[in-house]
Design a protein around this motif. Structure first.
Motif, PDB file in Angstrom:
ATOM      1  N   ALA A 169      19.455   4.494  17.369  1.00 17.79           N
ATOM      2  CA  ALA A 169      19.768   3.546  16.289  1.00 17.79           C
ATOM      3  C   ALA A 169      18.898   2.296  16.393  1.00 17.79           C
ATOM      4  CB  ALA A 169      21.250   3.166  16.321  1.00 17.79           C
ATOM      5  N   ALA A 170      18.689   1.809  17.622  1.00 15.83           N
ATOM      6  CA  ALA A 170      17.848   0.613  17.817  1.00 15.83           C
ATOM      7  C   ALA A 170      16.416   0.905  17.404  1.00 15.83           C
ATOM      8  CB  ALA A 170      17.912   0.163  19.271  1.00 15.83           C
ATOM      9  N   LEU A 171      15.911   2.108  17.719  1.00 19.37           N
ATOM     10  CA  LEU A 171      14.541   2.467  17.333  1.00 19.37           C
ATOM     11  C   LEU A 171      14.426   2.615  15.817  1.00 19.37           C
ATOM     12  CD1 LEU A 171      13.495   4.996  20.125  1.00 19.37           C
ATOM     13  CD2 LEU A 171      12.821   2.612  19.867  1.00 19.37           C
ATOM     14  N   ASP A 172      15.461   3.175  15.184  1.00 16.29           N
ATOM     15  CA  ASP A 172      15.441   3.299  13.719  1.00 16.29           C
ATOM     16  C   ASP A 172      15.426   1.926  13.061  1.00 16.29           C
ATOM     17  OD1 ASP A 172      15.432   6.055  13.910  1.00 16.29           O
ATOM     18  OD2 ASP A 172      17.582   6.282  13.514  1.00 16.29           O
ATOM     19  N   GLU A 173      16.233   1.002  13.592  1.00 16.63           N
ATOM     20  CA  GLU A 173      16.261  -0.367  13.051  1.00 16.63           C
ATOM     21  C   GLU A 173      14.904  -1.046  13.264  1.00 16.63           C
ATOM     22  OE1 GLU A 173      19.522  -2.327  15.000  1.00 16.63           O
ATOM     23  OE2 GLU A 173      20.962  -0.859  14.225  1.00 16.63           O
ATOM     24  N   ALA A 174      14.325  -0.836  14.444  1.00 17.43           N
ATOM     25  CA  ALA A 174      13.015  -1.428  14.731  1.00 17.43           C
ATOM     26  C   ALA A 174      11.957  -0.857  13.789  1.00 17.43           C
ATOM     27  CB  ALA A 174      12.629  -1.168  16.189  1.00 17.43           C
ATOM     28  N   THR A 175      12.010   0.439  13.512  1.00 12.13           N
ATOM     29  CA  THR A 175      11.047   1.056  12.595  1.00 12.13           C
ATOM     30  C   THR A 175      11.154   0.430  11.205  1.00 12.13           C
ATOM     31  OG1 THR A 175      11.062   3.140  13.834  1.00 12.13           O
ATOM     32  CG2 THR A 175      10.303   3.242  11.558  1.00 12.13           C
ATOM     33  N   GLU A 176      12.386   0.166  10.744  1.00 13.81           N
ATOM     34  CA  GLU A 176      12.563  -0.489   9.430  1.00 13.81           C
ATOM     35  C   GLU A 176      11.962  -1.888   9.433  1.00 13.81           C
ATOM     36  OE1 GLU A 176      16.434  -0.411   7.564  1.00 13.81           O
ATOM     37  OE2 GLU A 176      16.882   1.508   8.547  1.00 13.81           O
ATOM     38  N   ARG A 177      12.223  -2.661  10.496  1.00 17.22           N
ATOM     39  CA  ARG A 177      11.654  -4.015  10.589  1.00 17.22           C
ATOM     40  C   ARG A 177      10.126  -3.962  10.608  1.00 17.22           C
ATOM     41  NH1 ARG A 177      16.054  -4.792  13.825  1.00 17.22           N
ATOM     42  NH2 ARG A 177      14.990  -4.246  15.757  1.00 17.22           N
ATOM     43  N   ILE A 178       9.593  -3.023  11.372  1.00 14.59           N
ATOM     44  CA  ILE A 178       8.140  -2.874  11.479  1.00 14.59           C
ATOM     45  C   ILE A 178       7.545  -2.536  10.122  1.00 14.59           C
ATOM     46  CG2 ILE A 178       6.313  -1.409  12.426  1.00 14.59           C
ATOM     47  CD1 ILE A 178       8.094  -1.178  14.983  1.00 14.59           C
ATOM     48  N   GLN A 179       8.165  -1.591   9.405  1.00 13.87           N
ATOM     49  CA  GLN A 179       7.623  -1.182   8.104  1.00 13.87           C
ATOM     50  C   GLN A 179       7.580  -2.351   7.126  1.00 13.87           C
ATOM     51  OE1 GLN A 179       9.462   2.224   6.232  1.00 13.87           O
ATOM     52  NE2 GLN A 179       7.553   2.668   5.196  1.00 13.87           N
ATOM     53  N   LYS A 180       8.615  -3.163   7.125  1.00 13.92           N
ATOM     54  CA  LYS A 180       8.632  -4.343   6.234  1.00 13.92           C
ATOM     55  C   LYS A 180       7.498  -5.298   6.588  1.00 13.92           C
ATOM     56  CE  LYS A 180      13.524  -4.214   5.146  1.00 13.92           C
ATOM     57  NZ  LYS A 180      14.854  -4.681   5.498  1.00 13.92           N
ATOM     58  N   GLN A 181       7.307  -5.561   7.881  1.00 15.01           N
ATOM     59  CA  GLN A 181       6.258  -6.480   8.325  1.00 15.01           C
ATOM     60  C   GLN A 181       4.870  -5.941   7.978  1.00 15.01           C
ATOM     61  OE1 GLN A 181       6.246  -9.454   9.779  1.00 15.01           O
ATOM     62  NE2 GLN A 181       8.235  -9.750  10.724  1.00 15.01           N
ATOM     63  N   LEU A 182       4.651  -4.638   8.230  1.00 14.55           N
ATOM     64  CA  LEU A 182       3.335  -4.050   7.978  1.00 14.55           C
ATOM     65  C   LEU A 182       3.027  -4.005   6.488  1.00 14.55           C
ATOM     66  CD1 LEU A 182       3.213  -1.108  10.561  1.00 14.55           C
ATOM     67  CD2 LEU A 182       2.362  -3.450  10.808  1.00 14.55           C
ATOM     68  N   THR A 183       4.019  -3.649   5.684  1.00 15.48           N
ATOM     69  CA  THR A 183       3.825  -3.606   4.232  1.00 15.48           C
ATOM     70  C   THR A 183       3.509  -4.991   3.693  1.00 15.48           C
ATOM     71  OG1 THR A 183       5.313  -1.710   4.070  1.00 15.48           O
ATOM     72  CG2 THR A 183       4.886  -2.923   2.044  1.00 15.48           C
ATOM     73  N   SER A 184       4.233  -5.995   4.184  1.00 12.78           N
ATOM     74  CA  SER A 184       3.982  -7.377   3.766  1.00 12.78           C
ATOM     75  C   SER A 184       2.570  -7.816   4.165  1.00 12.78           C
ATOM     76  CB  SER A 184       5.026  -8.300   4.398  1.00 12.78           C
ATOM     77  OG  SER A 184       4.724  -9.640   4.155  1.00 12.78           O
ATOM     78  N   HIS A 185       2.152  -7.467   5.385  1.00 11.09           N
ATOM     79  CA  HIS A 185       0.804  -7.835   5.834  1.00 11.09           C
ATOM     80  C   HIS A 185      -0.256  -7.169   4.956  1.00 11.09           C
ATOM     81  CE1 HIS A 185      -2.719  -8.660   8.168  1.00 11.09           C
ATOM     82  NE2 HIS A 185      -2.946  -7.362   8.315  1.00 11.09           N
ATOM     83  N   LEU A 186      -0.058  -5.899   4.620  1.00 12.72           N
ATOM     84  CA  LEU A 186      -1.027  -5.183   3.791  1.00 12.72           C
ATOM     85  C   LEU A 186      -1.141  -5.834   2.408  1.00 12.72           C
ATOM     86  CD1 LEU A 186      -2.992  -2.827   3.599  1.00 12.72           C
ATOM     87  CD2 LEU A 186      -1.068  -1.384   2.886  1.00 12.72           C
ATOM     88  N   GLU A 187       0.000  -6.220   1.838  1.00 12.66           N
ATOM     89  CA  GLU A 187      -0.029  -6.911   0.523  1.00 12.66           C
ATOM     90  C   GLU A 187      -0.783  -8.236   0.635  1.00 12.66           C
ATOM     91  OE1 GLU A 187       4.068  -7.306  -0.554  1.00 12.66           O
ATOM     92  OE2 GLU A 187       4.307  -5.147  -0.903  1.00 12.66           O
ATOM     93  N   ASN A 188      -0.511  -8.991   1.692  1.00 12.29           N
ATOM     94  CA  ASN A 188      -1.214 -10.267   1.896  1.00 12.29           C
ATOM     95  C   ASN A 188      -2.710 -10.051   2.098  1.00 12.29           C
ATOM     96  OD1 ASN A 188       1.143 -11.752   1.690  1.00 12.29           O
ATOM     97  ND2 ASN A 188       1.508 -11.771   3.898  1.00 12.29           N
ATOM     98  N   ALA A 189      -3.073  -9.011   2.853  1.00  9.86           N
ATOM     99  CA  ALA A 189      -4.495  -8.719   3.111  1.00  9.86           C
ATOM    100  C   ALA A 189      -5.207  -8.340   1.821  1.00  9.86           C
ATOM    101  CB  ALA A 189      -4.621  -7.588   4.143  1.00  9.86           C
ATOM    102  N   ARG A 190      -4.547  -7.579   0.968  1.00 11.43           N
ATOM    103  CA  ARG A 190      -5.140  -7.206  -0.324  1.00 11.43           C
ATOM    104  C   ARG A 190      -5.345  -8.432  -1.210  1.00 11.43           C
ATOM    105  NH1 ARG A 190      -1.776  -1.639  -0.982  1.00 11.43           N
ATOM    106  NH2 ARG A 190      -3.349  -0.281  -0.064  1.00 11.43           N
ATOM    107  N   ARG A 191      -4.354  -9.319  -1.192  1.00 16.69           N
ATOM    108  CA  ARG A 191      -4.477 -10.557  -1.972  1.00 16.69           C
ATOM    109  C   ARG A 191      -5.625 -11.408  -1.452  1.00 16.69           C
ATOM    110  NH1 ARG A 191       0.807 -10.836  -2.495  1.00 16.69           N
ATOM    111  NH2 ARG A 191       1.116 -11.931  -0.549  1.00 16.69           N
ATOM    112  N   LEU A 192      -5.683 -11.540  -0.127  1.00 16.25           N
ATOM    113  CA  LEU A 192      -6.698 -12.369   0.519  1.00 16.25           C
ATOM    114  C   LEU A 192      -8.115 -11.862   0.267  1.00 16.25           C
ATOM    115  CD1 LEU A 192      -7.165 -14.744   2.548  1.00 16.25           C
ATOM    116  CD2 LEU A 192      -6.974 -13.039   4.368  1.00 16.25           C
ATOM    117  N   THR A 193      -8.291 -10.537   0.290  1.00 18.51           N
ATOM    118  CA  THR A 193      -9.629  -9.953   0.162  1.00 18.51           C
ATOM    119  C   THR A 193      -9.971  -9.558  -1.275  1.00 18.51           C
ATOM    120  OG1 THR A 193      -8.796  -7.718   0.617  1.00 18.51           O
ATOM    121  CG2 THR A 193      -9.545  -9.028   2.504  1.00 18.51           C
ATOM    122  N   GLY A 194      -8.980  -9.555  -2.155  1.00 19.83           N
ATOM    123  CA  GLY A 194      -9.228  -9.134  -3.535  1.00 19.83           C
ATOM    124  C   GLY A 194      -9.400  -7.634  -3.687  1.00 19.83           C
ATOM    125  N   ARG A 195      -8.849  -6.860  -2.754  1.00 20.98           N
ATOM    126  CA  ARG A 195      -8.987  -5.386  -2.815  1.00 20.98           C
ATOM    127  C   ARG A 195      -7.712  -4.708  -3.243  1.00 20.98           C
ATOM    128  NH1 ARG A 195     -13.604  -3.073  -0.298  1.00 20.98           N
ATOM    129  NH2 ARG A 195     -14.827  -4.622   0.764  1.00 20.98           N
TER     130      ARG A 195
END
Length: 195
Positions: A169-195
């Motif tokens: 359960a702790a690993l599943d919760e961590a995976t959800e937190r990780i996915q949110k962080q990574l998705t947010s970073h990817l959106e920010n990176a796309r905005r920053l680079t214009g890609r």
């Protein structure tokens, strides 16, 4: 990497200067790993599918400290080697989606959460953008030579909830937190680079 393409590296200063760290890299093209290895401010040991370790390439990958993993099973040797990199204060590179795809962090495997929770190492999100656009004229399987590829490092974050639990359960919760962080970073990176 700098001789073949024009990498633009943003946020490399966010990588912890010392101690263990895990680079979580999106994966849409076969040059993503080598690109991150080439521009990372610290040596990085990637978990790479065992099928890549053939002939001279296998000798080269082993020689530069890359880790062979059998994706078809729970590869205990790869797990031990990866945890060893982190316990020695090194940097472990992981493609959390497990295989090349859209590179959008849409479906994560549990390996990243396991290594982060087990080791306590911070995760540094890394977005590689521009590697999977149009094919090159010389080699169709690679981006055009001298084209720009953006590598954007994000802020390190902890995957665990601070409790130290390593249950399913702790690993599943961590995976959800990780996915949110990574998705947010990817959106920010796309905005920053214009890609």
């Amino acid at each position: 990497m700098y001789g073949l393409w024009k990498p633009r590296v943003l946020g490399a200063w966010r990588m912890p200067a010392s101690g263990p760290a895990i680079l979580a890299v999106n994966h849409s093209h076969n040059i993503d790993g080598p690109m991150v290895m080439g521009v990372s401010p610290r040596p990085t040991h990637f978990l790479i599918k065992k099928e890549a370790f053939v002939g001279p390439l296998g000798t080269f990958l082993t020689g530069i400290g890359q880790l062979k993993v059998d994706r078809a099973s729970a590869d205990r040797t790869a797990i031990t080697d990866a945890l060893g990199v982190l316990s020695d204060g090194g940097v472990l590179g992981i493609f959390p989606e497990g295989t090349r795809g859209e590179g959008d962090f849409a479906s994560l495997r549990a390996g990243l959460a396991y290594f982060a929770v087990r080791s306590g190492a911070p995760i540094v999100p890394v977005a590689v953008l521009g590697s999977s656009g149009r094919p090159g004229r010389l080699i169709k399987g690679l981006p055009p030579m001298r084209s720009r590829v953006d590598v954007v490092f994000g802020d390190p974050f902890e995957a665990g909830d601070g409790s130290g639990r390593r249950t399913r359960a702790a690993l599943d919760e961590a995976t959800e937190r990780i996915q949110k962080q990574l998705t947010s970073h990817l959106e920010n990176a796309r905005r920053l680079t214009g890609r």
